[in-house]
Design an enzyme around this catalytic site. Structure first.
Site, mmCIF file in Angstrom:
data_model
loop_
_atom_site.group_PDB
_atom_site.id
_atom_site.type_symbol
_atom_site.label_atom_id
_atom_site.label_comp_id
_atom_site.label_asym_id
_atom_site.label_seq_id
_atom_site.Cartn_x
_atom_site.Cartn_y
_atom_site.Cartn_z
ATOM 1 N N GLN A 86 14.799 -3.639 28.572
ATOM 2 C CA GLN A 86 13.411 -3.976 28.183
ATOM 3 C C GLN A 86 13.784 -5.114 28.180
ATOM 4 O O GLN A 86 12.356 -5.524 27.378
ATOM 5 C CB GLN A 86 12.811 -2.932 27.112
ATOM 6 N N HIS A 149 14.008 -2.261 23.443
ATOM 7 C CA HIS A 149 13.655 -2.496 22.050
ATOM 8 C C HIS A 149 13.558 -3.969 20.934
ATOM 9 O O HIS A 149 14.661 -4.485 20.325
ATOM 10 C CB HIS A 149 13.806 -1.614 20.903
ATOM 11 N N GLU A 239 1.970 3.826 15.607
ATOM 12 C CA GLU A 239 1.794 3.553 14.652
ATOM 13 C C GLU A 239 0.951 1.857 14.798
ATOM 14 O O GLU A 239 0.956 1.181 15.295
ATOM 15 C CB GLU A 239 2.446 3.176 13.688
ATOM 16 N N TYR A 249 7.989 -0.723 5.815
ATOM 17 C CA TYR A 249 6.877 0.171 6.775
ATOM 18 C C TYR A 249 8.080 1.275 6.979
ATOM 19 O O TYR A 249 7.323 2.175 8.038
ATOM 20 C CB TYR A 249 6.290 -0.186 7.779
ATOM 21 N N TYR A 260 14.156 11.746 20.433
ATOM 22 C CA TYR A 260 14.140 11.875 22.449
ATOM 23 C C TYR A 260 14.579 13.438 22.036
ATOM 24 O O TYR A 260 14.167 14.449 23.605
ATOM 25 C CB TYR A 260 13.943 11.083 23.114
#
Length: 366
Positions: A86, A149, A239, A249, A260
């Site tokens: 990513q 991430h 979210e 949060y 997963y």
């Protein structure tokens, strides 16, 4: 005794119900046209005041698309660019004074497989249409050894300061709760890369909020100034949050998703001192970006957050004036992984598809 039915009245009622149902499902008369094709793993798109588009590609290139459809591709001189998983070149956003300064903000992954991080830099658009004078402003710490991430979404606030989202590095999720780590956070910084003096944590000067997993959406309501943030959950628990300075949060202490593998991540779906999401998707849609729609092309979508989705392959609308909030798919004929969503200068909705051979698509009223 049989009751007589007023067929005319019944017909009127049925038509009214049909129209109401159609309106609730969002715009139905629209055209989808291609602005650009043959894009290589694009991540973000931004429109310039002269109607050109700049599109980042994760391999480190920026594609410029002119109004006539012609395209040029530039490889950026990004020092230590890390392209894996990513990681790569991520977001691009215009400075508030872009019309005068021609400056943009960039986010991208840097480092190597053993030690990588998220970097934010400024660049200038030359008179030849190339991004030059790339100057790194900040690099998150600590580094990680995972290619996942990164977060990376940028947003400029009304006071001229900037936000960037950072991911938890996947294998480092506990660091989302630690103020001595910039993983799993939203960071706030000035144009010169320094931390504003009024950030909420004196011992963590860049941290604006904490407890995030992989946030890739930031949007603001221009009328109220409220900030909204969106993030990927694990298997479930995607979210939308009302973003407030200094708030926690919850990740990974609080989540509505599971691992997963099917294992529980936490027994808590709420916890004292940690903010609940405004909305969550379970099962996951994999939300990838978000914009506040205030355009005129689709009046029914005003005051909505538009959210692009990878796993669910489409675009979703959240009516922010409804109680409770609900999510619905819009423009259902677009069944592709969507990486980014923005509105153009005319209020048309523009989406960037995902993958090795992707496209920039314009959705306009028919």
């Amino acid at each position: 005794m049989m009751m007589k039915v007023n067929l005319s009245l019944l017909f009127i009622l049925l038509i009214g119900q049909l129209r109401a149902a159609t309106a609730d499902n969002g715009p139905n008369d629209y055209l989808v046209t291609e602005i650009a094709t043959s894009l290589h793993s694009p991540w973000a798109a931004v429109q310039l005041p002269d109607q050109r588009w700049l599109i980042t590609e994760m391999g480190g290139t920026v594609v410029t698309v002119k109004p006539d459809g012609s395209m040029t591709r530039q490889s950026l001189a990004l020092q230590d660019l890390y392209v894996n998983g990513q990681g790569g070149l991520l977001d691009i956003a215009l400075m508030q004074d872009f019309s005068m300064s021609q400056r943009v903000m960039l986010s991208y992954a840097t480092g190597n497989d053993d030690c990588n991080a998220l970097t934010v830099a400024t660049a200038s658009l030359s008179e030849h249409g190339e991004l030059v004078n790339i100057a790194p402003l900040l690099t998150t710490s600590p580094c990680r050894d995972t290619p996942a991430h990164f977060g990376g979404r940028l947003a400029v606030l009304a006071d001229g300061t900037w936000l960037v989202t950072t991911g938890d590095g996947f294998d480092y999720r506990e660091q989302a709760q630690r103020l001595d780590s910039q993983l799993g956070k939203v960071l706030r910084f000035r144009e010169d890369g320094q931390a504003p003096a009024d950030n909420p944590f004196p011992d963590a000067p860049y941290v604006y909020s904490l407890g995030h997993r992989n946030p890739q959406g930031l949007a603001s309501d221009p009328h109220t100034g409220r900030l909204y943030q969106q993030e990927h959950g694990p298997a479930g628990g995607d979210e939308i949050n009302l973003l407030i300075a200094g708030e926690n949060y919850g990740w990974p202490v609080v989540t509505k998703g599971i691992d997963y593998s099917g294992a529980r991540i936490s027994p808590f779906e709420e916890y004292p001192g940690m903010r609940d999401p405004l909305y969550n998707w379970t099962p996951s849609i994999a939300p990838s970006s978000m914009t506040w729609y205030a355009g005129n092309a689709f009046p029914a979508l005003r005051q909505h957050l538009l959210v692009s989705a990878l796993k669910a392959k489409g675009l979703f609308a959240i009516n922010m004036s409804a109680k409770p909030l609900s999510s619905r798919r819009i423009f259902a004929t677009i069944e592709q992984r969507i990486r980014d969503v923005v509105a153009d200068a005319d209020g048309n909705i523009v989406v960037l598809t995902d993958g090795e051979s992707a496209a920039l698509l314009k959705i306009a009223p028919e």
